[in-house]
Structures are given as C-alpha cells and as structure tokens.
Design a protein around this motif. Sequence first.
Motif, PDB file in Angstrom:
ATOM      1  N   VAL A  28      -7.255 -10.819   6.314  1.00 33.62           N
ATOM      2  CA  VAL A  28      -7.045  -9.769   5.315  1.00 33.62           C
ATOM      3  C   VAL A  28      -6.552  -8.492   6.000  1.00 33.62           C
ATOM      4  O   VAL A  28      -5.633  -7.824   5.522  1.00 33.62           O
ATOM      5  CB  VAL A  28      -8.349  -9.515   4.530  1.00 33.62           C
ATOM      6  N   PHE A  29      -7.113  -8.215   7.156  1.00 30.91           N
ATOM      7  CA  PHE A  29      -6.725  -7.013   7.874  1.00 30.91           C
ATOM      8  C   PHE A  29      -5.236  -7.058   8.250  1.00 30.91           C
ATOM      9  O   PHE A  29      -4.485  -6.123   7.980  1.00 30.91           O
ATOM     10  CB  PHE A  29      -7.592  -6.881   9.126  1.00 30.91           C
ATOM     11  N   ASN A  34       0.145  -5.151   7.416  1.00 34.74           N
ATOM     12  CA  ASN A  34       1.538  -5.516   7.241  1.00 34.74           C
ATOM     13  C   ASN A  34       2.038  -5.028   5.886  1.00 34.74           C
ATOM     14  O   ASN A  34       3.110  -4.420   5.768  1.00 34.74           O
ATOM     15  CB  ASN A  34       1.677  -7.025   7.390  1.00 34.74           C
ATOM     16  N   GLY A  35       1.241  -5.267   4.858  1.00 36.18           N
ATOM     17  CA  GLY A  35       1.611  -4.887   3.493  1.00 36.18           C
ATOM     18  C   GLY A  35       1.782  -3.386   3.388  1.00 36.18           C
ATOM     19  O   GLY A  35       2.766  -2.895   2.825  1.00 36.18           O
ATOM     20  N   ALA A  36       0.825  -2.660   3.990  1.00 35.45           N
ATOM     21  CA  ALA A  36       0.881  -1.204   3.890  1.00 35.45           C
ATOM     22  C   ALA A  36       2.153  -0.681   4.559  1.00 35.45           C
ATOM     23  O   ALA A  36       2.840   0.200   4.010  1.00 35.45           O
ATOM     24  CB  ALA A  36      -0.351  -0.603   4.561  1.00 35.45           C
ATOM     25  N   LEU A  37       2.464  -1.253   5.714  1.00 34.67           N
ATOM     26  CA  LEU A  37       3.678  -0.835   6.429  1.00 34.67           C
ATOM     27  C   LEU A  37       4.910  -1.092   5.586  1.00 34.67           C
ATOM     28  O   LEU A  37       5.788  -0.237   5.409  1.00 34.67           O
ATOM     29  CB  LEU A  37       3.779  -1.621   7.731  1.00 34.67           C
ATOM     30  N   GLU A  38       4.931  -2.304   5.039  1.00 31.66           N
ATOM     31  CA  GLU A  38       6.094  -2.709   4.256  1.00 31.66           C
ATOM     32  C   GLU A  38       6.254  -1.796   3.046  1.00 31.66           C
ATOM     33  O   GLU A  38       7.351  -1.351   2.712  1.00 31.66           O
ATOM     34  CB  GLU A  38       5.907  -4.157   3.810  1.00 31.66           C
ATOM     35  N   ILE A  39       5.085  -1.515   2.410  1.00 36.54           N
ATOM     36  CA  ILE A  39       5.138  -0.661   1.224  1.00 36.54           C
ATOM     37  C   ILE A  39       5.653   0.720   1.602  1.00 36.54           C
ATOM     38  O   ILE A  39       6.519   1.294   0.928  1.00 36.54           O
ATOM     39  CB  ILE A  39       3.738  -0.542   0.586  1.00 36.54           C
ATOM     40  N   TYR A  40       5.189   1.200   2.734  1.00 37.64           N
ATOM     41  CA  TYR A  40       5.620   2.533   3.154  1.00 37.64           C
ATOM     42  C   TYR A  40       7.133   2.570   3.380  1.00 37.64           C
ATOM     43  O   TYR A  40       7.839   3.449   2.866  1.00 37.64           O
ATOM     44  CB  TYR A  40       4.880   2.921   4.437  1.00 37.64           C
ATOM     45  N   ILE A  41       7.599   1.536   4.118  1.00 36.64           N
ATOM     46  CA  ILE A  41       9.035   1.506   4.434  1.00 36.64           C
ATOM     47  C   ILE A  41       9.854   1.372   3.157  1.00 36.64           C
ATOM     48  O   ILE A  41      10.825   2.099   2.917  1.00 36.64           O
ATOM     49  CB  ILE A  41       9.333   0.353   5.411  1.00 36.64           C
ATOM     50  N   THR A  42       9.411   0.446   2.295  1.00 37.75           N
ATOM     51  CA  THR A  42      10.151   0.221   1.049  1.00 37.75           C
ATOM     52  C   THR A  42      10.177   1.490   0.208  1.00 37.75           C
ATOM     53  O   THR A  42      11.201   1.870  -0.363  1.00 37.75           O
ATOM     54  CB  THR A  42       9.499  -0.924   0.251  1.00 37.75           C
ATOM     55  N   ASP A 278       7.238  -4.185  -7.259  1.00 37.50           N
ATOM     56  CA  ASP A 278       7.443  -5.630  -7.078  1.00 37.50           C
ATOM     57  C   ASP A 278       6.853  -6.084  -5.757  1.00 37.50           C
ATOM     58  O   ASP A 278       6.167  -7.118  -5.670  1.00 37.50           O
ATOM     59  CB  ASP A 278       8.938  -5.954  -7.087  1.00 37.50           C
ATOM     60  N   LEU A 279       7.110  -5.253  -4.767  1.00 35.74           N
ATOM     61  CA  LEU A 279       6.616  -5.604  -3.437  1.00 35.74           C
ATOM     62  C   LEU A 279       5.083  -5.673  -3.442  1.00 35.74           C
ATOM     63  O   LEU A 279       4.471  -6.599  -2.908  1.00 35.74           O
ATOM     64  CB  LEU A 279       7.080  -4.551  -2.432  1.00 35.74           C
TER      65      LEU A 279
END
Length: 784
Positions: A28-29, A34-42, A278-279
């Motif tokens: 989960v970590f 990873n998700g948080a990074l992706e969300i930030y970049i997106t 969406d992401l």
Amino acid sequence: MKAELLKFRPGTGGLFGKYVVSFVGLVVFVLAVNGALEIYITYRDTTTTVVAQQTQRAETIADRIDQFISEMERQISWATRASSGTLEQHRADYTLLLQEVRSIEELAHLGGDGREELRVTRRRVTVGSGTDYGSDPSFAEAVARGVWFSAAYYRDTEPFMTVAMAHSGRNAGVTVAEINLSFLGDLIAGVQSGRTGYAYVVGPLGRLLMHSDPRMGPRNTEFSRLPQVDAVEHGQAPTIGRDLQDRRVLTAFAPVARMNWFVFVEQPLWQALAPVRDLLFRLGWLLVLGLVVAVIAGTILARRMIVPIRALQAGASRLGAGEFSHRIEVRTDDELEALADQFNRMAEQLQESYSRLEQKVEERTRDLAQSVRELKALEEVGRAVASSLDVKAVLSTIVTRAVELAQADGGAIYSYDPVLGTFRLDEAHGLDQGLVGAIRAMRVEAGWSRLGEAAAKREPVLVPDLAEMQASPLRDITLAAGFNSALLVPLVGAEGTIGALVVQRKAKGAFPANTVGLMQTFAHQSVIAMHNAQLFHEVEEKGQQLALANEHKSQFFANMSHELRTPLNAVLGYTELIVDGLYGTIPDKAKEVLDRVQINGKHLLGLINDVLDLSKIEAGQLKLSLEDYSMKSIVDSVVATTGSLAHSKGLAMRTAVADGLPMGHGDERRLTQVLLNLVGNAIKFTDTGEVEIRAKAINGTFDVAVRDTGPGIAPQDQIRIFEDFQQVDNTSTRYKGGTGLGLAIARRFVEMHGGTLSVESAVGTGSTFHLRVPVHVSEPRDSS
Ligand code: ADP
C-alpha cells in the motif's frame, strides 16, 4: 491446518497478523507514494497545459478584437480624408459607412469650432444642431492626437464606445462615431475551452463588456470583484481564480492592445482536472487490486512461515510438558528446519538423561526401601530387646529379621560355653526341625568349627562355599541340608565371646559388606538381650532373697515386740503398784524416779506397739476386724482422749460433724487409732491457735479433715512424712517426741480400708490432713 491458521487474527499480535499487515502495508505504501507522485505530476501538467491553451485562446481573441478595431478605425478614417470637405459629402460618406459597418450606430461631424454640423444614424439625419462639443474630449483629444477612443459605456443593455477622428486639413473638423461593441460577442462566441470553458472581456474597472455565455448580461459589475480580474488590473497573472458562484477556475488572460481591455478564458477547475480525477480513480482501483493481491500473497507467505513456526511451538510445548519422545517435523530447508533439528537433538538428550535419572531414582528408592526395612527391623529388634526379658523370644526375633535382611535362607544363634569350649544352638530360623534337632544333639567344638575361629578373632567370618571348608560334623549336615554359603558373626560381650549369629544361603558366594555390618549390629543386639536376660535373672534372684530376708525380719520384729511388750507391761504394772504404795510407803525421791521410769516405759511401749503394728502389717499378720461403726462416736472418743492435752496447751478444739452421717463398716479400732494419730500430731506441733475436726460423707466416702494452725509442712516433705521413720525435722520434733512411724502406720491402715490419707499444707499457715475411707468396707486390701 486451516483451523490453526484461523487462530492467527491480524492485529491480535500474532506473528501471522504482523506478517500480513507488514506485507500489505508495504504494498500500500509503494502504491500510495507512486500514486501521489503521479497525481502531482499529472495535476501540474494538466494545469500548465490548460492554462497555456487558455492563454493562447485569450491572445487570439485579443488579436481579433484589435484587428477589428483597427479595421473600423481604417474605415472611419476613410470618411475623414481631405478630399471630402463638404457637408453633403460627409453625409454621403457617413451613410455609406453606416451601411458597410454594422457596428457603427451613429456618426457625427463636428466643425472646426467644435459645433455639431451633422449627425447621421440609420434612421435619421440631423443637420446643423450647433451643439458645442468644443470642450468635450471627443473633440479636444481628437484634434490634439488625431484619434481618440472613449471608455466603454452602456446604453440600455449594450456596450458602446466612441471613436473620434480629426479630419485631414486645417480646422477640417472631427468625425465622431458611436460604436456598438456587440461585435465582441461574435469574436468570442466560438471560443470554447473544454465543455464548460468560457471567455469574457472586461473593460476598465473590471466591467464586463462581453461574455461567451449569452446569459451573462452586459453591465455586469460583479466581475470586478473576481480575484483574477482584480489581480490582472494590478499587473499580476494568476492561474487559479473564482467564478461568480465562487467555484475555483483555471484562468488565463490577454490584454487588448490600446484599449485597456482584458480577455479572460476560463474553465472550472473540476473539469479542467478531469484527467487527474480519472487518474485518481484508476489509482484507487489499482490500490484495491494491490491490496487484494497483497493480502493473498501475504497470507500465503505468512502461512509458509507460520506453519513451521507453529509446528516448532507445538513441539516445544510438548517437549516442555515432558513428552521427550516427540519429534518436530519441519521440512523448509532453512533456519527453521535447523531449529527444529536442534530441538529434536535436545529432546533426544533430555530423553536419555531422563531415563538415566529415572534409573538412578529407582536404584536410590530400592536402596532407601532396603534402609527403611533395615531400620524397621533394627527398631523392632531394639524394641524387643528393651521391652522383653524373654531372651528366647528376643533371640528368635533377631534371627528371623537377620535372615530376612541378609536375604539368606536360614540362620541361627548359638551360645558359647567357655568352660567346655562348645557352642549350643539357641534359636534358629529357616532351618527344618530335623536339622535343628541334629545340631542341638551334637557337640559343636569351638576348635573344630569356623564358629570357633570367629569367636577367637572376634570378627565376622565369611564362608562363600561351604564345600571348600574343612570337613566337620556341623559343616556336613549343613551342606546336606542344602546350604552352600554362610556368614558367622561372633557375639562379643565385655567378658569375651558369648555366642555367634550365623546366616546361611543356599547359593554360593560372599555376603555384601553392608550385610556384614548389619549382622554385626544384630549380633550386638543379641549380646544386649542376653545380658539383659542374665541381669534380670540375677535381679529376680536377689529380689526373692530380699523378700525372704524381709519376711524373716518382720517375723523377728513381731516376735521380738511381743517378747519385749510382755516384760515391759510387767515392769510398768509393778512400778504402778509400787507408786500406788501397794508395797509400802516409798520415799519421795524414789517416787520421782519411779514416775520417770513409768513415763519412759510408756514411751517405750508406744514405740514397741508401733514397731509391732508395722511388722505385723509387713508380715501380713495384721488383719482388719470389720464391723459397723459410727464415725461420730470415733470423733467424739478422739476428742475426749485428746481434749485435756489441747486444753493444757491453750489450744481451742473444734468439731464439725455433718448431721445424719451413715453407719460405717470397717475396723473401728484402727480408724480411731488413725484419727488419734492425726489429732495428736496436730496438737503436738501446734503451739497457738486451734485444732478442728470436720467429718462428712460424700459419694459413699467418709472425708474426715484435721486442720491445725501449726507450722505447716513444706511441699517437698508432704510425701516423705508418710514413709517409715520419717520426720520433717529430726531436731525440732525430737523434743516433741514421736518416732516417725505414726503416719506410716496410719497410711497403711487407711489403705487397707481402700482409702487415702493426704495433706494440704504450706509453711506458716498450718496443715490439713484428710482421711478418706469408703463408708462400707467389705474386703480389706493388702497394704504391705
Ligand atoms: P511422729 O511420731 O514423729 O509424729 P508421724 O509419722 O506421726 O511421726 O509424723 C511424721 C512427721 O510429720 C512428724 O515428725 C512431723 O515432722 C510431721 N507432722 C505430722 N503431723 C504434723 C502437723 N500436724 N503439723 C506439722 N508437722 C506434722
């Protein structure tokens, strides 16, 4: 196994739970980071892209507006050319212009002095109104600069703007055009930014000039309070703004050149961020999926770890409970298997030491049981020796126990005759009657047997094999009876060897050292028993001799007393006759001497009577003569006899005889003698005070108490005074007379009646003697 696994609940602290939680946590970590990074970049990319697109659109719109205004400027300037100088011409130009340019609502020509000369709309033409615009900015600014744009303003609901342009040539005047700004609507109409994107143009002070959404009416002043509008007017360029509903929007703007207008292109943030949403959605699913996979994978992994650990745990607890034969089965080919192997090895070692320990405990228990048996036997023998004088029974007990404890098949105790140098069988155990008879019949010569050797050496002799011993009659019959080995222990007393203890076995072989020691103890006990028996025998003999001598003495005393009494009575009788003057008058001097003769003679007679009584009692010659008597008359006669003596000493004499005393049955004369002795003593030893006699009957017993206020008797003397010839103090009582026999005789008489004589006294408080006899005595007792 499933059931076992169910026991591991995550969060309950079990290893299983910890494993699964850690594994899932890790997955989960990673997913979350990873998700948080992706969300930030997106988010960042999306907002940048959208803002860039919006900026481009805004610039496009601003350009178009600028072009439109330039075009209009160009067309108006056509009407201000130098060649067009007359009013008519102006009118024709203006009409043409109104036809061609839809945005121009009205055209006016101001003359060189600033007065209106002509005003043309699409419906009307006004000529020469003469209104003076000389000081109006539309005239002044246009004359000064050539072209002047007014700020936007509203007429009804539509925005307008005035453009004034100076005519070529000196004082040629100014053309003032009023322009409807609705064309802005066409310019921004097609600008869509996403589905919900919109554009608008604000003029000075943030007033809305046109909005791509037709519902947003012009004159709307609320736009000025939007933060992005306000910021832009202050020279900033925000990317996040608010709409009228206060929702967050992505905003971009572009200024319209020359006009101090701004074109805004905006889109609600929630829509602009649709890709981010969406992401997020995708990531959510991914997380759920990751969680499920992690839980399954964690469970499987933890299970693979936990099952062998459980096996180890269960195995260890079984080992802990003492099940050392249990082996732990773990085949994981890793440290856990090594641990299980170590446990198994440990269990093996424990099992071994345990069984060794058990064996040792068993041995010790056996030894202990044997010791207990030995102690019991010794105790029994010791008790027999101490409590029984029957030497035969004691020796029988000793030989029986000795045979048992030596684990022998038979045994015997012999006594040794040092004069004849022979052994004689006393007691045997485990030997048949024939053998015992045969041994008793033979003369066991000390010199011819190994019994003699043991006696001479005073030490035990071991015979592991009788057959190898020198032949002798005793050996031969013992061998014939089936015995093959023997242990001979001498019985050694202070005077030398007095016998031997023999235990024999049917099997060949030596006896162990502790058995030899034990047999020596038995031998010692036997010696004591034999000594005891011998001593007892001697004591018994001496006792018989003593009794005989005592009888002779008593007989002698009885005879002698009688022989002494007769002449003494004669002496006293004659003396009395002489004193009474029966044989003539005698001088006073002689009378005095005769009186002393009488006194001493009476004392001697009393002494002889006492000794005679005592001797008779001891010789068993004195018998009670039983008859009915009255206790009251006994008391009365004693008082009558002693009253004068008490009176002469100044002592009070009291009696307290209970009423209705029953008639007694006993020897009245002897009881009177006893009471007389007690009262006589009381008067004799009391110097002041009183003597009291109390008599009562309780439960068939007369209780006669004689109390005095004399010197009292110390506790240690209270028993002694009832013994023969005993006085408390020989010196003090000497002048009071007495023999020390009175109480001794009295006690015997009372005991012959089955009663008791006792005293209660303390020095200085007087004494009370109690005479207790049964009211009815039917059978006199022996008191000698
Ligand atoms: P005795 O002939 O000396 O009186 P008894 O046998 O009668 O012999 O008494 C033994 C001793 O007991 C006395 O010598 C005296 O010491 C003590 N005794 C007996 N009666 C009394 C008494 N009432 N008070 C004090 N001493 C007594």
